[in-house]
Design a protein around this motif. Sequence first.
Motif, PDB file in Angstrom:
ATOM      1  N   PHE A   1      27.799  54.324  38.168  1.00  0.00           N
ATOM      2  CA  PHE A   1      26.909  53.409  38.974  1.00  0.00           C
ATOM      3  C   PHE A   1      27.200  52.225  37.781  1.00  0.00           C
ATOM      4  N   GLN A   2      27.259  50.555  38.915  1.00  0.00           N
ATOM      5  CA  GLN A   2      28.133  49.938  37.641  1.00  0.00           C
ATOM      6  C   GLN A   2      27.856  48.616  38.464  1.00  0.00           C
ATOM      7  N   GLY A   3      27.740  46.925  38.395  1.00  0.00           N
ATOM      8  CA  GLY A   3      27.566  46.371  38.634  1.00  0.00           C
ATOM      9  C   GLY A   3      28.818  45.324  38.536  1.00  0.00           C
ATOM     10  N   ASN A   4      28.722  44.418  39.579  1.00  0.00           N
ATOM     11  CA  ASN A   4      29.839  43.364  39.423  1.00  0.00           C
ATOM     12  C   ASN A   4      29.685  41.820  39.478  1.00  0.00           C
ATOM     13  N   ILE A   5      30.624  40.532  38.484  1.00  0.00           N
ATOM     14  CA  ILE A   5      30.671  39.215  39.147  1.00  0.00           C
ATOM     15  C   ILE A   5      32.209  39.148  39.385  1.00  0.00           C
ATOM     16  N   ASN A   6      32.395  38.643  40.118  1.00  0.00           N
ATOM     17  CA  ASN A   6      32.892  38.059  40.221  1.00  0.00           C
ATOM     18  C   ASN A   6      33.724  37.348  41.372  1.00  0.00           C
ATOM     19  N   ALA A   7      34.446  36.649  40.722  1.00  0.00           N
ATOM     20  CA  ALA A   7      35.172  35.535  41.319  1.00  0.00           C
ATOM     21  C   ALA A   7      36.669  34.954  42.119  1.00  0.00           C
TER      22      ALA A   7
ATOM     23  N   GLU B   1      30.155  50.858  48.082  1.00  0.00           N
ATOM     24  CA  GLU B   1      29.554  49.545  47.925  1.00  0.00           C
ATOM     25  C   GLU B   1      28.758  48.686  47.744  1.00  0.00           C
ATOM     26  N   ASN B   2      27.557  47.873  48.209  1.00  0.00           N
ATOM     27  CA  ASN B   2      27.223  47.027  48.559  1.00  0.00           C
ATOM     28  C   ASN B   2      27.517  45.256  47.809  1.00  0.00           C
ATOM     29  N   GLU B   3      28.104  44.773  48.317  1.00  0.00           N
ATOM     30  CA  GLU B   3      28.758  42.844  47.931  1.00  0.00           C
ATOM     31  C   GLU B   3      27.905  41.774  48.883  1.00  0.00           C
ATOM     32  N   LEU B   4      27.120  40.408  47.850  1.00  0.00           N
ATOM     33  CA  LEU B   4      27.109  39.841  48.508  1.00  0.00           C
ATOM     34  C   LEU B   4      27.666  38.822  48.028  1.00  0.00           C
TER      35      LEU B   4
ATOM     36  N   PHE C   1      42.989  36.398  53.371  1.00  0.00           N
ATOM     37  CA  PHE C   1      44.016  37.401  51.602  1.00  0.00           C
ATOM     38  C   PHE C   1      43.314  36.752  50.214  1.00  0.00           C
ATOM     39  N   ARG C   2      42.401  37.989  49.379  1.00  0.00           N
ATOM     40  CA  ARG C   2      42.124  36.990  48.189  1.00  0.00           C
ATOM     41  C   ARG C   2      42.369  37.486  46.608  1.00  0.00           C
ATOM     42  N   LEU C   3      42.361  37.265  45.615  1.00  0.00           N
ATOM     43  CA  LEU C   3      42.580  37.807  44.150  1.00  0.00           C
ATOM     44  C   LEU C   3      41.722  37.737  43.688  1.00  0.00           C
ATOM     45  N   GLY C   4      41.169  38.277  42.851  1.00  0.00           N
ATOM     46  CA  GLY C   4      39.978  38.144  41.909  1.00  0.00           C
ATOM     47  C   GLY C   4      39.812  38.868  40.710  1.00  0.00           C
ATOM     48  N   THR C   5      38.442  38.065  39.963  1.00  0.00           N
ATOM     49  CA  THR C   5      38.884  39.264  38.276  1.00  0.00           C
ATOM     50  C   THR C   5      37.190  38.727  38.163  1.00  0.00           C
TER      51      THR C   5
ATOM     52  N   ILE D   1      32.713  34.275  45.391  1.00  0.00           N
ATOM     53  CA  ILE D   1      31.735  34.527  44.259  1.00  0.00           C
ATOM     54  C   ILE D   1      31.123  34.948  44.626  1.00  0.00           C
ATOM     55  N   ARG D   2      31.266  36.641  43.753  1.00  0.00           N
ATOM     56  CA  ARG D   2      30.334  37.742  44.809  1.00  0.00           C
ATOM     57  C   ARG D   2      30.037  38.531  43.555  1.00  0.00           C
ATOM     58  N   PHE D   3      28.578  38.848  43.987  1.00  0.00           N
ATOM     59  CA  PHE D   3      27.910  40.013  43.291  1.00  0.00           C
ATOM     60  C   PHE D   3      27.796  41.423  43.871  1.00  0.00           C
ATOM     61  N   SER D   4      28.233  42.769  43.731  1.00  0.00           N
ATOM     62  CA  SER D   4      28.109  43.394  43.805  1.00  0.00           C
ATOM     63  C   SER D   4      27.216  44.789  43.413  1.00  0.00           C
ATOM     64  N   THR D   5      27.108  45.864  43.827  1.00  0.00           N
ATOM     65  CA  THR D   5      27.001  47.306  42.364  1.00  0.00           C
ATOM     66  C   THR D   5      27.964  49.131  43.660  1.00  0.00           C
ATOM     67  N   LEU D   6      28.365  49.120  42.119  1.00  0.00           N
ATOM     68  CA  LEU D   6      29.435  50.287  43.061  1.00  0.00           C
ATOM     69  C   LEU D   6      29.110  51.842  42.804  1.00  0.00           C
ATOM     70  N   TYR D   7      28.636  52.916  43.134  1.00  0.00           N
ATOM     71  CA  TYR D   7      28.326  53.372  42.883  1.00  0.00           C
ATOM     72  C   TYR D   7      29.487  55.377  44.134  1.00  0.00           C
ATOM     73  N   GLY D   8      29.386  55.692  43.243  1.00  0.00           N
ATOM     74  CA  GLY D   8      30.656  56.878  42.935  1.00  0.00           C
ATOM     75  C   GLY D   8      29.834  58.340  42.237  1.00  0.00           C
ATOM     76  N   ASN D   9      30.290  59.223  42.945  1.00  0.00           N
ATOM     77  CA  ASN D   9      30.545  60.691  42.337  1.00  0.00           C
ATOM     78  C   ASN D   9      31.467  61.404  42.644  1.00  0.00           C
ATOM     79  N   SER D  10      32.016  62.688  42.563  1.00  0.00           N
ATOM     80  CA  SER D  10      32.800  63.480  41.575  1.00  0.00           C
ATOM     81  C   SER D  10      32.954  65.069  40.904  1.00  0.00           C
ATOM     82  N   LYS D  11      33.093  65.637  41.880  1.00  0.00           N
ATOM     83  CA  LYS D  11      32.802  66.948  41.153  1.00  0.00           C
ATOM     84  C   LYS D  11      34.191  67.542  41.356  1.00  0.00           C
ATOM     85  N   HIS D  12      34.484  67.627  40.280  1.00  0.00           N
ATOM     86  CA  HIS D  12      36.165  68.222  39.749  1.00  0.00           C
ATOM     87  C   HIS D  12      36.225  69.476  38.981  1.00  0.00           C
TER      88      HIS D  12
END
Length: 178
Positions: free
Chosen positions: A74-80, A41-44, A93-97, A54-65
Motif C-alpha cells: 500500500f502506498q501514498g503518493n504526491i506527484n507534480a 489506484e485512486n487519484e485526486l 500528455f504528461r511527464l511527472g515526478t 498536482i496529484r494525490f493518490s493511493t496505490l494497492y497491489g497484491n501478488s501470489k508468487h
Amino acid sequence: MTIFLFLGINSFAQKSQKLTLSLGAGSSLMGTGDFRHRSLENELTYELNRYLTIRFSTLYGNSKHGVGAYQSYFQGNINAFVSPFKNNRRNDFRLGTGVSRMSVTQFTEYYDIPFNPNQPIDRYSIGEHRSGGTSINLIIEDKFEIFQRLSLGLKAFTQPFSRGDINTGILLKMGVSF
C-alpha cells in the motif's frame, strides 16, 4: 461517509472546474522477489494551469508468487506533472515526478505432507516480513477526454525505493472531472 466526501469534492470542484477523480487498474513488477502485482489506484488531480498539475493518490497491489508466497503493498503518493505540449483538454500528455511512501507485507508458508496418507497435511507459516520505504516517482501518462467530463488514460511508472526495491508498472485509468 463516501457520499458526503463526494458531495464536498463536487461543491469545491464546481468553483474550480479543474479537479479530476480517477480510478486505475493494471499490473506492476516489484523488483525484490520478482512479484507481479495486480494494482489498483485512486487519484485526486488538481490542474493548476494548462501546463502544471498536482496529484494525490493511493496505490494497492497484491501478488501470489509460486506456492505459498504472497506479497501486498500500500502506498501514498504526491506527484507534480508538466504537460510539455499544453493540455488542450482533448489529449493531455504528461511527464511527472513525486514522492511515495510504501508499506510492504510479504508472507511465506509451506506445507508438511506426511508419509502416511491417513495423517492430515499440516500447513504452517515460516515467516511474515514487513517493510517500508520512500521513493522518487518517474511517471509518463497520456489522458484522452472521451466525453466532456469523462477521460481514459494510460500511465507508466517506475519507483526506485530507498530500501532497494523498484516497482515498475502500467495502469489503465478512467477519470471523472468535476
